[in-house]
Write a protein that holds these residues in place. Structure first.
Motif, PDB file in Angstrom:
ATOM      1  N   ILE A   1      35.933  15.019 173.918  1.00  0.00           N
ATOM      2  CA  ILE A   1      37.267  15.410 173.452  1.00  0.00           C
ATOM      3  C   ILE A   1      37.190  16.199 172.142  1.00  0.00           C
ATOM      4  O   ILE A   1      37.845  17.231 171.985  1.00  0.00           O
ATOM      5  CB  ILE A   1      38.171  14.162 173.291  1.00  0.00           C
ATOM      6  CG1 ILE A   1      38.513  13.585 174.668  1.00  0.00           C
ATOM      7  CG2 ILE A   1      39.455  14.502 172.529  1.00  0.00           C
ATOM      8  CD1 ILE A   1      39.274  12.284 174.630  1.00  0.00           C
ATOM      9  N   ASN A   2      36.374  15.722 171.203  1.00  0.00           N
ATOM     10  CA  ASN A   2      36.355  16.316 169.860  1.00  0.00           C
ATOM     11  C   ASN A   2      35.290  17.397 169.677  1.00  0.00           C
ATOM     12  O   ASN A   2      35.497  18.319 168.891  1.00  0.00           O
ATOM     13  CB  ASN A   2      36.132  15.221 168.801  1.00  0.00           C
ATOM     14  CG  ASN A   2      37.288  14.245 168.751  1.00  0.00           C
ATOM     15  OD1 ASN A   2      38.433  14.632 168.539  1.00  0.00           O
ATOM     16  ND2 ASN A   2      37.006  12.977 168.962  1.00  0.00           N
ATOM     17  N   ASN A   3      34.150  17.257 170.359  1.00  0.00           N
ATOM     18  CA  ASN A   3      33.044  18.220 170.185  1.00  0.00           C
ATOM     19  C   ASN A   3      32.559  18.724 171.546  1.00  0.00           C
ATOM     20  O   ASN A   3      31.405  18.501 171.922  1.00  0.00           O
ATOM     21  CB  ASN A   3      31.878  17.562 169.426  1.00  0.00           C
ATOM     22  CG  ASN A   3      32.282  17.076 168.054  1.00  0.00           C
ATOM     23  OD1 ASN A   3      32.948  17.775 167.311  1.00  0.00           O
ATOM     24  ND2 ASN A   3      31.862  15.868 167.707  1.00  0.00           N
ATOM     25  N   THR A   4      33.443  19.360 172.280  1.00  0.00           N
ATOM     26  CA  THR A   4      33.108  19.781 173.653  1.00  0.00           C
ATOM     27  C   THR A   4      31.953  20.788 173.674  1.00  0.00           C
ATOM     28  O   THR A   4      31.018  20.652 174.467  1.00  0.00           O
ATOM     29  CB  THR A   4      34.347  20.397 174.341  1.00  0.00           C
ATOM     30  OG1 THR A   4      35.456  19.526 174.139  1.00  0.00           O
ATOM     31  CG2 THR A   4      34.102  20.566 175.827  1.00  0.00           C
ATOM     32  N   ILE A   5      32.003  21.793 172.803  1.00  0.00           N
ATOM     33  CA  ILE A   5      30.956  22.826 172.764  1.00  0.00           C
ATOM     34  C   ILE A   5      29.614  22.194 172.391  1.00  0.00           C
ATOM     35  O   ILE A   5      28.572  22.533 172.958  1.00  0.00           O
ATOM     36  CB  ILE A   5      31.330  23.944 171.744  1.00  0.00           C
ATOM     37  CG1 ILE A   5      32.701  24.552 172.073  1.00  0.00           C
ATOM     38  CG2 ILE A   5      30.253  25.025 171.729  1.00  0.00           C
ATOM     39  CD1 ILE A   5      32.769  25.201 173.445  1.00  0.00           C
ATOM     40  N   HIS A   6      29.662  21.273 171.441  1.00  0.00           N
ATOM     41  CA  HIS A   6      28.440  20.585 171.001  1.00  0.00           C
ATOM     42  C   HIS A   6      27.826  19.777 172.146  1.00  0.00           C
ATOM     43  O   HIS A   6      26.602  19.746 172.305  1.00  0.00           O
ATOM     44  CB  HIS A   6      28.783  19.669 169.815  1.00  0.00           C
ATOM     45  CG  HIS A   6      27.615  18.899 169.279  1.00  0.00           C
ATOM     46  ND1 HIS A   6      26.603  19.488 168.536  1.00  0.00           N
ATOM     47  CD2 HIS A   6      27.276  17.588 169.394  1.00  0.00           C
ATOM     48  CE1 HIS A   6      25.713  18.570 168.209  1.00  0.00           C
ATOM     49  NE2 HIS A   6      26.095  17.413 168.720  1.00  0.00           N
ATOM     50  N   MET A   7      28.671  19.126 172.962  1.00  0.00           N
ATOM     51  CA  MET A   7      28.178  18.320 174.096  1.00  0.00           C
ATOM     52  C   MET A   7      27.580  19.224 175.180  1.00  0.00           C
ATOM     53  O   MET A   7      26.576  18.871 175.798  1.00  0.00           O
ATOM     54  CB  MET A   7      29.324  17.489 174.671  1.00  0.00           C
ATOM     55  CG  MET A   7      29.859  16.430 173.725  1.00  0.00           C
ATOM     56  SD  MET A   7      28.643  15.162 173.291  1.00  0.00           S
ATOM     57  CE  MET A   7      28.560  14.236 174.802  1.00  0.00           C
ATOM     58  N   PHE A   8      28.203  20.391 175.406  1.00  0.00           N
ATOM     59  CA  PHE A   8      27.632  21.333 176.379  1.00  0.00           C
ATOM     60  C   PHE A   8      26.291  21.874 175.883  1.00  0.00           C
ATOM     61  O   PHE A   8      25.363  22.063 176.678  1.00  0.00           O
ATOM     62  CB  PHE A   8      28.609  22.496 176.622  1.00  0.00           C
ATOM     63  CG  PHE A   8      29.621  22.219 177.681  1.00  0.00           C
ATOM     64  CD1 PHE A   8      29.225  21.964 178.987  1.00  0.00           C
ATOM     65  CD2 PHE A   8      30.976  22.225 177.382  1.00  0.00           C
ATOM     66  CE1 PHE A   8      30.168  21.710 179.976  1.00  0.00           C
ATOM     67  CE2 PHE A   8      31.922  21.968 178.362  1.00  0.00           C
ATOM     68  CZ  PHE A   8      31.527  21.705 179.664  1.00  0.00           C
ATOM     69  N   ALA A   9      26.181  22.096 174.565  1.00  0.00           N
ATOM     70  CA  ALA A   9      24.934  22.617 173.994  1.00  0.00           C
ATOM     71  C   ALA A   9      23.790  21.614 174.146  1.00  0.00           C
ATOM     72  O   ALA A   9      22.624  22.003 174.268  1.00  0.00           O
ATOM     73  CB  ALA A   9      25.138  22.954 172.523  1.00  0.00           C
ATOM     74  N   HIS A  10      24.128  20.311 174.165  1.00  0.00           N
ATOM     75  CA  HIS A  10      23.107  19.277 174.318  1.00  0.00           C
ATOM     76  C   HIS A  10      22.480  19.273 175.719  1.00  0.00           C
ATOM     77  O   HIS A  10      21.377  18.745 175.907  1.00  0.00           O
ATOM     78  CB  HIS A  10      23.720  17.892 174.058  1.00  0.00           C
ATOM     79  CG  HIS A  10      23.401  17.378 172.685  1.00  0.00           C
ATOM     80  ND1 HIS A  10      22.123  17.027 172.282  1.00  0.00           N
ATOM     81  CD2 HIS A  10      24.194  17.157 171.611  1.00  0.00           C
ATOM     82  CE1 HIS A  10      22.160  16.617 171.035  1.00  0.00           C
ATOM     83  NE2 HIS A  10      23.394  16.687 170.587  1.00  0.00           N
ATOM     84  N   LEU A  11      23.189  19.851 176.693  1.00  0.00           N
ATOM     85  CA  LEU A  11      22.676  19.855 178.063  1.00  0.00           C
ATOM     86  C   LEU A  11      21.517  20.818 178.244  1.00  0.00           C
ATOM     87  O   LEU A  11      20.739  20.687 179.202  1.00  0.00           O
ATOM     88  CB  LEU A  11      23.802  20.191 179.045  1.00  0.00           C
ATOM     89  CG  LEU A  11      24.947  19.173 179.130  1.00  0.00           C
ATOM     90  CD1 LEU A  11      26.030  19.684 180.067  1.00  0.00           C
ATOM     91  CD2 LEU A  11      24.434  17.813 179.596  1.00  0.00           C
ATOM     92  N   VAL A  12      21.398  21.792 177.363  1.00  0.00           N
ATOM     93  CA  VAL A  12      20.292  22.760 177.433  1.00  0.00           C
ATOM     94  C   VAL A  12      19.533  22.725 176.109  1.00  0.00           C
ATOM     95  O   VAL A  12      20.029  23.209 175.097  1.00  0.00           O
ATOM     96  CB  VAL A  12      20.809  24.196 177.707  1.00  0.00           C
ATOM     97  CG1 VAL A  12      19.618  25.160 177.829  1.00  0.00           C
ATOM     98  CG2 VAL A  12      21.650  24.235 178.963  1.00  0.00           C
ATOM     99  N   PRO A  13      18.338  22.124 176.079  1.00  0.00           N
ATOM    100  CA  PRO A  13      17.559  22.059 174.830  1.00  0.00           C
ATOM    101  C   PRO A  13      17.209  23.454 174.318  1.00  0.00           C
ATOM    102  O   PRO A  13      17.082  24.411 175.095  1.00  0.00           O
ATOM    103  CB  PRO A  13      16.299  21.290 175.237  1.00  0.00           C
ATOM    104  CG  PRO A  13      16.675  20.550 176.475  1.00  0.00           C
ATOM    105  CD  PRO A  13      17.688  21.402 177.171  1.00  0.00           C
ATOM    106  N   GLN A  14      17.064  23.563 173.018  1.00  0.00           N
ATOM    107  CA  GLN A  14      16.775  24.856 172.395  1.00  0.00           C
ATOM    108  C   GLN A  14      15.405  25.365 172.832  1.00  0.00           C
ATOM    109  O   GLN A  14      14.426  24.617 172.889  1.00  0.00           O
ATOM    110  CB  GLN A  14      16.810  24.695 170.867  1.00  0.00           C
ATOM    111  CG  GLN A  14      16.844  26.019 170.135  1.00  0.00           C
ATOM    112  CD  GLN A  14      17.058  25.824 168.640  1.00  0.00           C
ATOM    113  OE1 GLN A  14      17.114  24.705 168.172  1.00  0.00           O
ATOM    114  NE2 GLN A  14      17.159  26.921 167.911  1.00  0.00           N
TER     115      GLN A  14
END
Length: 223
Positions: free
Chosen positions: A118-131
Motif C-alpha cells: 500500500i505505502n511502498n508499491t514501487i519499492h516492493m516491485f523493485a524487490h522482485l528483480v535483484p540489482q
C-alpha cells in the motif's frame, strides 16, 4: 505408558479442554514479580539483554517506524520463555506446534505485505528483480522472488517447530532406553542427556533470536 513416540507432543489432555496450552500463558504469572521484588542480578541481566536487542533491531529497522523494537523484543521473550518451559518435565512445549508458530508468523508477514504494497508499491516491485539481473533472467527471477516471499511465514514457523521437536524427540528416545540399561551404561546415558539438555537450552535461545531477527529483516525490506 507411551503408545507413540510423538505422544509427548500431543496437545489434547482432555476431551473438552486442552490444559497443555495453558503453559503458554504461565509467563504472565511471573511478570508481576518484577514490580515488587528487589531487582536482582537476573533482572539486571534481562534488562541488559533487552537493551542489546533494542540496539540491534534499531540498526536493522532505522528510524522510519518508531516502537517496533518493543514488539520484536516481546516476540523474542515469548518464544524464549515457551522454549525453555518445554525443557522442564511434564510441561507442554507449545512452540513445537505449527499452530502456535504459524499464529505468530502469518499475521506478521501479512501485515508487512499489506503495509509494503500500500505505502511502498514501487519499492516492493523493485524487490522482485535483484540489482544486476540480466534481462533474459528477469521473468524467472520474478517467479523465484515471489515464491520465496510467499513461503516466508511457512519457513519461519517450520524452522522453530522442527528444531524444538528434534531435540525433544532425541531426549525422549534416549530416556526410554534407560530402564533396560545396566548401571554403567545408565551413567553414560545421564551424561549424554545432560549434554543434550545444555544443547537444547542453547537451541531455545538461538531459535527465538532467529525468529525475531528474521521478522525484523522482513519488516525492514518493506520500508
Amino acid at each position: 505408558m507411551m503408545t507413540n513416540l510423538f505422544s509427548s507432543f500431543d496437545p489434547s489432555t482432555s476431551f473438552y479442554l486442552s490444559l497443555n496450552w495453558l503453559s503458554t500463558f504461565m509467563g504472565l504469572l511471573f511478570i508481576p514479580c518484577m514490580f515488587w521484588l528487589v531487582p536482582s542480578r537476573m533482572n539486571f541481566l534481562w534488562i541488559k539483554i533487552c537493551l542489546i536487542l533494542h540496539k540491534e533491531f534499531k540498526t536493522l529497522l532505522g528510524n522510519k517506524i518508531k516502537g517496533m523494537t518493543l514488539m520484536f523484543i516481546s516476540l523474542f521473550s515469548m518464544i524464549l520463555f515457551n522454549n525453555f518451559l518445554g525443557l522442564f518435565p511434564y510441561i507442554f512445549t507449545s512452540s513445537s506446534h505449527l499452530v502456535l508458530t504459524l499464529t505468530l508468523a502469518l499475521p506478521l508477514w501479512i501485515s508487512f505485505m499489506i503495509y509494503g504494497w500500500i505505502n511502498n508499491t514501487i519499492h516492493m516491485f523493485a524487490h522482485l528483480v535483484p540489482q544486476g539481473t540480466p534481462p533474459i533472467l528477469m521473468p524467472f527471477m520474478v517467479c523465484i522472488e515471489t515464491i520465496s516471499n510467499i513461503i516466508r511465514p511457512g519457513t519461519l514457523a517450520v524452522r522453530l517447530a522442527a528444531n524444538m521437536i528434534a531435540g525433544h524427540l532425541l531426549m525422549t528416545l534416549l530416556g526410554n532406553t534407560g530402564p533396560s540399561m545396566s548401571l554403567m551404561l545408565l551413567n553414560i546415558l545421564i551424561m549424554i542427556q545432560l549434554l543434550l539438555l545444555i544443547l537444547e537450552s542453547a537451541v531455545a535461545i538461538i531459535q527465538s533470536y532467529v525468529f525475531a531477527i528474521l521478522s525484523t529483516l522482513y519488516s525492514s525490506e518493506v520500508n
